[in-house]
Design a protein around this motif. Structure first.
Motif, PDB file in Angstrom:
ATOM      1  N   TYR A  58       0.855  -1.184   0.000  1.00  0.00           N
ATOM      2  CA  TYR A  58       0.000   0.000   0.000  1.00  0.00           C
ATOM      3  C   TYR A  58       0.886   1.226   0.000  1.00  0.00           C
ATOM      4  CZ  TYR A  58      -3.645   3.236   1.583  1.00  0.00           C
ATOM      5  OH  TYR A  58      -4.527   4.274   1.692  1.00  0.00           O
TER       6      TYR A  58
ATOM      7  N   ILE B  16       0.984   5.683  -0.401  1.00  0.00           N
ATOM      8  CA  ILE B  16       0.189   6.899  -0.237  1.00  0.00           C
ATOM      9  C   ILE B  16       1.026   8.106  -0.618  1.00  0.00           C
ATOM     10  CG2 ILE B  16      -1.232   8.238   1.368  1.00  0.00           C
ATOM     11  CD1 ILE B  16      -1.199   5.877   3.254  1.00  0.00           C
TER      12      ILE B  16
ATOM     13  N   TYR C 204       1.201  12.204   0.139  1.00  0.00           N
ATOM     14  CA  TYR C 204       0.717  13.294   0.967  1.00  0.00           C
ATOM     15  C   TYR C 204       1.305  14.607   0.482  1.00  0.00           C
ATOM     16  CZ  TYR C 204      -1.076  10.150   4.632  1.00  0.00           C
ATOM     17  OH  TYR C 204      -1.780   9.207   5.355  1.00  0.00           O
TER      18      TYR C 204
ATOM     19  N   PHE D   7      -3.735  14.044   2.822  1.00  0.00           N
ATOM     20  CA  PHE D   7      -3.864  12.905   1.930  1.00  0.00           C
ATOM     21  C   PHE D   7      -4.220  13.363   0.518  1.00  0.00           C
ATOM     22  CE2 PHE D   7      -4.878   8.674   0.608  1.00  0.00           C
ATOM     23  CZ  PHE D   7      -6.011   8.783  -0.176  1.00  0.00           C
TER      24      PHE D   7
ATOM     25  N   ARG E 257      -2.964   0.512  -4.098  1.00  0.00           N
ATOM     26  CA  ARG E 257      -2.581  -0.784  -3.541  1.00  0.00           C
ATOM     27  C   ARG E 257      -1.717  -1.530  -4.538  1.00  0.00           C
ATOM     28  NH1 ARG E 257      -4.667  -1.473   1.291  1.00  0.00           N
ATOM     29  NH2 ARG E 257      -6.497  -0.238   1.837  1.00  0.00           N
TER      30      ARG E 257
ATOM     31  N   ASN F 123       2.984   1.462   3.482  1.00  0.00           N
ATOM     32  CA  ASN F 123       2.464   0.729   4.621  1.00  0.00           C
ATOM     33  C   ASN F 123       2.866  -0.716   4.380  1.00  0.00           C
ATOM     34  OD1 ASN F 123       1.021  -0.447   6.632  1.00  0.00           O
ATOM     35  ND2 ASN F 123      -0.831   0.692   6.277  1.00  0.00           N
TER      36      ASN F 123
ATOM     37  N   ASN G  47       0.805  -1.231  10.248  1.00  0.00           N
ATOM     38  CA  ASN G  47       0.029  -0.034  10.495  1.00  0.00           C
ATOM     39  C   ASN G  47       0.828   1.251  10.464  1.00  0.00           C
ATOM     40  OD1 ASN G  47      -1.453  -2.355  12.127  1.00  0.00           O
ATOM     41  ND2 ASN G  47      -2.920  -0.883  11.357  1.00  0.00           N
TER      42      ASN G  47
ATOM     43  N   LEU H 186       3.351   4.001   8.802  1.00  0.00           N
ATOM     44  CA  LEU H 186       3.779   4.455   7.498  1.00  0.00           C
ATOM     45  C   LEU H 186       5.265   4.784   7.538  1.00  0.00           C
ATOM     46  CD1 LEU H 186       0.857   6.865   6.519  1.00  0.00           C
ATOM     47  CD2 LEU H 186       1.249   4.538   5.699  1.00  0.00           C
TER      48      LEU H 186
ATOM     49  N   TYR I  90      -2.104   7.332  15.606  1.00  0.00           N
ATOM     50  CA  TYR I  90      -0.663   7.240  15.394  1.00  0.00           C
ATOM     51  C   TYR I  90       0.004   8.546  15.810  1.00  0.00           C
ATOM     52  CZ  TYR I  90      -2.750   3.994  12.046  1.00  0.00           C
ATOM     53  OH  TYR I  90      -3.516   3.025  11.454  1.00  0.00           O
TER      54      TYR I  90
ATOM     55  N   TYR J 102       3.684  10.625  15.100  1.00  0.00           N
ATOM     56  CA  TYR J 102       4.902  10.737  14.307  1.00  0.00           C
ATOM     57  C   TYR J 102       5.667  11.978  14.772  1.00  0.00           C
ATOM     58  CZ  TYR J 102       2.714   7.526  10.940  1.00  0.00           C
ATOM     59  OH  TYR J 102       2.118   6.441  10.352  1.00  0.00           O
TER      60      TYR J 102
ATOM     61  N   TYR K 203       1.699   3.507  17.749  1.00  0.00           N
ATOM     62  CA  TYR K 203       0.393   3.257  17.144  1.00  0.00           C
ATOM     63  C   TYR K 203      -0.551   2.708  18.202  1.00  0.00           C
ATOM     64  CZ  TYR K 203      -2.775  -0.257  15.078  1.00  0.00           C
ATOM     65  OH  TYR K 203      -3.844  -1.074  14.787  1.00  0.00           O
TER      66      TYR K 203
ATOM     67  N   ARG L 183      -8.156  -0.687  11.875  1.00  0.00           N
ATOM     68  CA  ARG L 183      -6.856  -1.279  11.604  1.00  0.00           C
ATOM     69  C   ARG L 183      -6.685  -1.600  10.130  1.00  0.00           C
ATOM     70  NH1 ARG L 183      -3.658  -5.612  15.047  1.00  0.00           N
ATOM     71  NH2 ARG L 183      -2.076  -6.188  13.536  1.00  0.00           N
TER      72      ARG L 183
ATOM     73  N   ASP M 190      -6.081   1.790   5.793  1.00  0.00           N
ATOM     74  CA  ASP M 190      -4.724   2.288   5.910  1.00  0.00           C
ATOM     75  C   ASP M 190      -4.589   3.789   5.771  1.00  0.00           C
ATOM     76  OD1 ASP M 190      -3.544  -0.304   6.200  1.00  0.00           O
ATOM     77  OD2 ASP M 190      -3.913  -0.614   4.076  1.00  0.00           O
TER      78      ASP M 190
ATOM     79  N   GLN N 204      -4.380   7.295   6.600  1.00  0.00           N
ATOM     80  CA  GLN N 204      -4.233   8.026   7.847  1.00  0.00           C
ATOM     81  C   GLN N 204      -4.426   9.513   7.582  1.00  0.00           C
ATOM     82  OE1 GLN N 204      -0.592   6.900   9.874  1.00  0.00           O
ATOM     83  NE2 GLN N 204      -0.898   4.745   9.364  1.00  0.00           N
ATOM     84  N   TYR N 205      -5.190  10.145   8.434  1.00  0.00           N
ATOM     85  CA  TYR N 205      -5.486  11.570   8.316  1.00  0.00           C
ATOM     86  C   TYR N 205      -4.779  12.291   9.448  1.00  0.00           C
ATOM     87  CZ  TYR N 205      -8.950   9.898   5.035  1.00  0.00           C
ATOM     88  OH  TYR N 205      -9.564   9.275   3.971  1.00  0.00           O
TER      89      TYR N 205
END
Lengths: 112, 114
Positions: free
Chosen positions: A32, A34, A36, A46, A51, A93, A98, A100, B33, B35, B48, B98, B101, B103-104
């Protein structure tokens, strides 16, 4: 160890041109990815995800391409606008985990 | 709807002091999460949460760092005896569950240790 990295730290484009931001990853188990966008003083926003069972995904003015053969990911922005100026991060990911793992980012500068 | 919020937005503290950073995730998001982002760098995973438990704490840099989450919602990241190298932006993110995936992220807390 595994890592996600970007080819170009800074990219300057003319307003209206298309932008391509590249990212290399080394973890073949990553499933996966992403992209940003982070503007100064803000948290990452985001943009689009993909995938590993896909090689292309399109959003509004953005397209993400995934080449698993060479472990390469790219973000294409069509008709780049001044508001697109920001730092762009790719993240993976890995293996269904979980957390990143982020690359160091590419600064996109849009010139008028 | 409301996004992820963090407080304070900025925190300046003296070396050796303890600090607490707060994160309010998106309502209904079970995963949370933390960071850390140093100047001009990418994001470094810290911890997490799934619900109130933390199955992955592998990114916490030392035992001076701890985090908790209560009621499956608000989380607090605590840094004890702060050091100058702790200066960074601390970002919180949440995801629906979970398996989701995406994430915001919140706007972050900028921590400066003098």
């Amino acid at each position: 160890g595994e890592s996600v990295g970007l080819h170009l730290p800074t990219l300057s484009v003319q307003e209206g041109d298309n932008s391509i931001i590249n990212c290399a990853y080394s973890n073949s188990a990553s499933d996966y990815f992403i992209w940003y966008k982070q503007e100064s003083g803000k948290g990452p926003q985001f943009i689009i995800d993909i995938r590993s069972n896909m090689d292309k995904r399109q959003g509004q003015r953005v397209t993400v391409l995934l080449n698993k053969t060479v472990k390469h990911l790219s973000l294409q922005i069509a008709a780049t606008q001044p508001g697109d100026s920001a730092v762009y991060f790719c993240a993976e990911n890995s293996g269904g985990g979980n957390k990143l793992t982020f690359g160091t980012g590419t600064q996109l500068k849009v010139e008028l | 709807g409301a996004g992820v919020s963090q407080s304070p937005s900025n925190k300046v503290t003296e070396k050796g002091k303890d600090v607490e950073l707060r994160c309010d995730p998106i309502s209904g998001h079970t995963a949370l999460y933390w960071y850390r982002q140093s100047l001009g760098q990418g994001l470094e995973f810290l911890i997490y949460f799934q619900g109130n438990s933390a199955p992955d704490k592998s990114g916490l840099p030392s035992d001076r760092f701890s985090a908790e989450r209560t009621g499956g919602s608000v989380s607090t990241l605590t840094i004890q005896r702060t050091q100058q190298e702790d200066s960074a932006v601390y970002l919180c993110a949440s995801s629906l569950d979970r398996g989701a995936d995406t994430q915001y992220f919140g706007p972050g807390t900028r921590l400066t240790v003098l």
